[in-house]
Design a protein around this motif. Structure first.
Motif, PDB file in Angstrom:
ATOM      1  N   ILE A 233     -14.366   0.249   4.161  1.00  0.00           N
ATOM      2  CA  ILE A 233     -13.570   1.280   4.839  1.00  0.00           C
ATOM      3  C   ILE A 233     -13.851   2.631   4.179  1.00  0.00           C
ATOM      4  CG2 ILE A 233     -11.273   1.998   5.593  1.00  0.00           C
ATOM      5  CD1 ILE A 233     -12.178  -0.826   6.608  1.00  0.00           C
TER       6      ILE A 233
ATOM      7  N   PRO B 241       3.917  -2.911  -3.171  1.00  0.00           N
ATOM      8  CA  PRO B 241       3.019  -2.933  -4.340  1.00  0.00           C
ATOM      9  C   PRO B 241       3.649  -3.619  -5.547  1.00  0.00           C
ATOM     10  CG  PRO B 241       3.957  -0.750  -4.043  1.00  0.00           C
ATOM     11  CD  PRO B 241       4.439  -1.569  -2.897  1.00  0.00           C
TER      12      PRO B 241
ATOM     13  N   MET C 194     -11.405   3.388   0.978  1.00  0.00           N
ATOM     14  CA  MET C 194     -11.593   4.767   0.489  1.00  0.00           C
ATOM     15  C   MET C 194     -12.973   4.927  -0.153  1.00  0.00           C
ATOM     16  SD  MET C 194      -7.759   5.629  -0.823  1.00  0.00           S
ATOM     17  CE  MET C 194      -6.545   4.320  -0.617  1.00  0.00           C
TER      18      MET C 194
ATOM     19  N   GLY D 235      -0.418   0.204  -6.328  1.00  0.00           N
ATOM     20  CA  GLY D 235       0.092   1.078  -5.272  1.00  0.00           C
ATOM     21  C   GLY D 235      -1.014   1.948  -4.702  1.00  0.00           C
TER      22      GLY D 235
ATOM     23  N   LEU E  59      -7.648   8.905   8.490  1.00  0.00           N
ATOM     24  CA  LEU E  59      -6.738   7.802   8.162  1.00  0.00           C
ATOM     25  C   LEU E  59      -5.441   8.310   7.565  1.00  0.00           C
ATOM     26  CD1 LEU E  59      -9.153   5.038   6.893  1.00  0.00           C
ATOM     27  CD2 LEU E  59      -7.519   4.855   8.773  1.00  0.00           C
TER      28      LEU E  59
ATOM     29  N   LYS F  28      -3.226  -0.845   1.482  1.00  0.00           N
ATOM     30  CA  LYS F  28      -2.635  -2.042   2.106  1.00  0.00           C
ATOM     31  C   LYS F  28      -2.084  -1.716   3.498  1.00  0.00           C
ATOM     32  CE  LYS F  28       0.251  -2.730  -1.349  1.00  0.00           C
ATOM     33  NZ  LYS F  28      -0.339  -1.802  -2.330  1.00  0.00           N
TER      34      LYS F  28
ATOM     35  N   ASN G   1       6.416   1.944   5.344  1.00  0.00           N
ATOM     36  CA  ASN G   1       5.323   2.840   5.742  1.00  0.00           C
ATOM     37  C   ASN G   1       4.623   2.379   7.020  1.00  0.00           C
ATOM     38  OD1 ASN G   1       5.755   4.482   3.539  1.00  0.00           O
ATOM     39  ND2 ASN G   1       4.241   3.467   2.263  1.00  0.00           N
TER      40      ASN G   1
HETATM   41  N1  LIG Z   1      -9.835   5.017   3.811  1.00  0.00           N
HETATM   42  C1  LIG Z   1      -8.978   6.011   3.533  1.00  0.00           C
HETATM   43  N2  LIG Z   1      -9.382   7.294   3.531  1.00  0.00           N
HETATM   44  C2  LIG Z   1      -8.538   8.283   3.241  1.00  0.00           C
HETATM   45  N3  LIG Z   1      -7.236   8.107   2.955  1.00  0.00           N
HETATM   46  C3  LIG Z   1      -6.760   6.841   2.953  1.00  0.00           C
HETATM   47  C4  LIG Z   1      -7.588   5.740   3.248  1.00  0.00           C
HETATM   48  N4  LIG Z   1      -6.835   4.613   3.185  1.00  0.00           N
HETATM   49  C5  LIG Z   1      -5.600   5.014   2.860  1.00  0.00           C
HETATM   50  N5  LIG Z   1      -5.547   6.354   2.721  1.00  0.00           N
HETATM   51  C6  LIG Z   1      -4.381   7.146   2.336  1.00  0.00           C
HETATM   52  O1  LIG Z   1      -4.033   6.786   1.005  1.00  0.00           O
HETATM   53  C7  LIG Z   1      -2.630   6.683   0.858  1.00  0.00           C
HETATM   54  C8  LIG Z   1      -2.263   5.264   0.427  1.00  0.00           C
HETATM   55  O2  LIG Z   1      -2.633   4.357   1.459  1.00  0.00           O
HETATM   56  P1  LIG Z   1      -1.661   3.178   1.903  1.00  0.00           P
HETATM   57  O3  LIG Z   1      -0.290   3.678   2.158  1.00  0.00           O
HETATM   58  O4  LIG Z   1      -2.341   2.443   2.986  1.00  0.00           O
HETATM   59  O5  LIG Z   1      -1.679   2.315   0.569  1.00  0.00           O
HETATM   60  P2  LIG Z   1      -0.701   1.140   0.154  1.00  0.00           P
HETATM   61  O6  LIG Z   1      -1.502   0.223  -0.703  1.00  0.00           O
HETATM   62  O7  LIG Z   1      -0.056   0.559   1.343  1.00  0.00           O
HETATM   63  O8  LIG Z   1       0.391   1.917  -0.695  1.00  0.00           O
HETATM   64  P3  LIG Z   1       1.748   1.261  -1.293  1.00  0.00           P
HETATM   65  O9  LIG Z   1       1.305   0.453  -2.448  1.00  0.00           O
HETATM   66  O10 LIG Z   1       2.602   2.445  -1.659  1.00  0.00           O
HETATM   67  O11 LIG Z   1       2.346   0.428  -0.201  1.00  0.00           O
HETATM   68  C9  LIG Z   1      -2.037   7.074   2.190  1.00  0.00           C
HETATM   69  O12 LIG Z   1      -1.713   8.426   2.164  1.00  0.00           O
HETATM   70  C10 LIG Z   1      -3.166   6.829   3.179  1.00  0.00           C
HETATM   71  O13 LIG Z   1      -3.084   7.676   4.304  1.00  0.00           O
END
Ligand SMILES: Nc1ncnc2c1ncn2[C@@H]1O[C@H](COP(=O)(O)OP(=O)(O)OP(=O)(O)O)[C@@H](O)[C@H]1O
Ligand SMILES: [Mg+2]
Length: 272
Positions: free
Chosen positions: A227, A142, A199, A12, A233, A16, A44
């Protein structure tokens, strides 16, 4: 259809959805015809693009067969929100459609389990729109359950975001095993796997270590584009916008444009 890309990992919060939304926006900005499918009950991606669900068909309807993908696809612009019906947003994006998700989708797994074609519901629906888009991106939940299996059964490419954190590679073996099993059992077209670091923080040793470790274990799969970690973001979704619209000249927008270009190059190389 050009390519179908599943963005998946059972971990998670690794990026993604952020990657799905902004890669889709980056391709739309390049005038590619893009379909983004929100396959996560958390919805999301849908919320990130500022869509309210009133009266819209969702991925749930598509999987259950009460709406076609064509009926459920809503035009959005790179800027987010609902674009005009012609499919061309004010920002000039050629064609950026979203199939929104909703909480209902959490129950779909139970409803689908009885059906013999439960693994291929999405693949079959996508086959019907295959000429309308250059890219379809599927944002997975996730978990490696039935929804993600449906995405992998439909996809030719798996994109796994790797968060630059401690134990970043943990769980990757399971993703790759699932990929292998879907490839053998359901979808011989699923071939390519790409890893993208998310990140990434230049200032930390940890980011460099994770990058080196992934590079060592997966030199062919790891994409060069990284990234960066940036607050932009995290902010963009609360404005219902991709980062390309919210902060078009920022590092994150540049990174997602580069990711789009690098993947496109990889697709072209693989085709020749
Ligand atoms: N490159 C980045 N820099 C800073 N914050 C980020 C970055 N990428 C994602 N985030 C933040 O991290 C959090 C998780 O990102 P995201 O929702 O894209 O992950 P996910 O893998 O889709 O999560 P999930 O597994 O719950 O679906 C979010 O709050 C998003 O805004
Ligand atoms: Mg997500």
């Amino acid at each position: 259809m050009g390519r179908i890309i599943a963005i998946a990992s059972q971990k998670g919060g690794v990026g993604k959805t952020t990657t799905a939304v902004n890669l889709a926006a980056a391709w739309a900005e390049r005038q590619r015809r893009v379909l983004l499918i929100d396959l996560d009950p958390q919805a999301n991606a849908t919320a990130s693009l500022g869509l309210s669900l009133d009266g819209l068909s969702t991925t749930y309807d598509v999987l259950l067969g009460t709406a076609s993908l064509r009926e459920a696809a809503v035009p959005v612009g790179v800027a987010g929100g609902r674009a005009n019906a012609a499919g061309s947003g004010a920002d000039g994006a050629a064609h950026f459609d979203l199939v929104p998700s909703s909480m209902d989708l959490a129950g779909a797994t139970i409803e689908l389990v009885e059906l013999t074609d439960r693994d291929r519901r999405l693949a079959d629906r996508l086959a019907a729109v295959h000429t309308a888009y250059d890219y379809a991106l599927i944002d997975c939940p996730p978990a490696l359950g039935l929804l993600t299996i449906n995405a992998l059964a439909a996809a030719d490419t798996l994109l796994v975001p790797i968060q630059c954190e401690y134990l970043a590679l943990e769980g990757l073996t399971e993703v790759l095993r699932t990929l292998q099993s879907v490839h053998e059992r359901l979808n011989p077209e699923l071939r390519a796997v790409h890893l993208v670091l998310t990140m990434y923080d230049l200032r930390t040793n940890l980011s460099r270590q994770v990058s080196a470790e992934v590079q060592r274990h997966f030199p062919r799969e790891l994409l060069q584009t990284v990234i960066p970690r940036t607050v932009r973001l995290g902010e963009a979704p609360s404005y219902g916008q991709s980062v390309l619209a919210y902060d078009p000249t920022g590092r994150a927008a540049a990174a997602y444009r580069a990711l789009g270009a690098e993947l496109e190059e990889a697709f072209t190389d693989a085709a020749t």
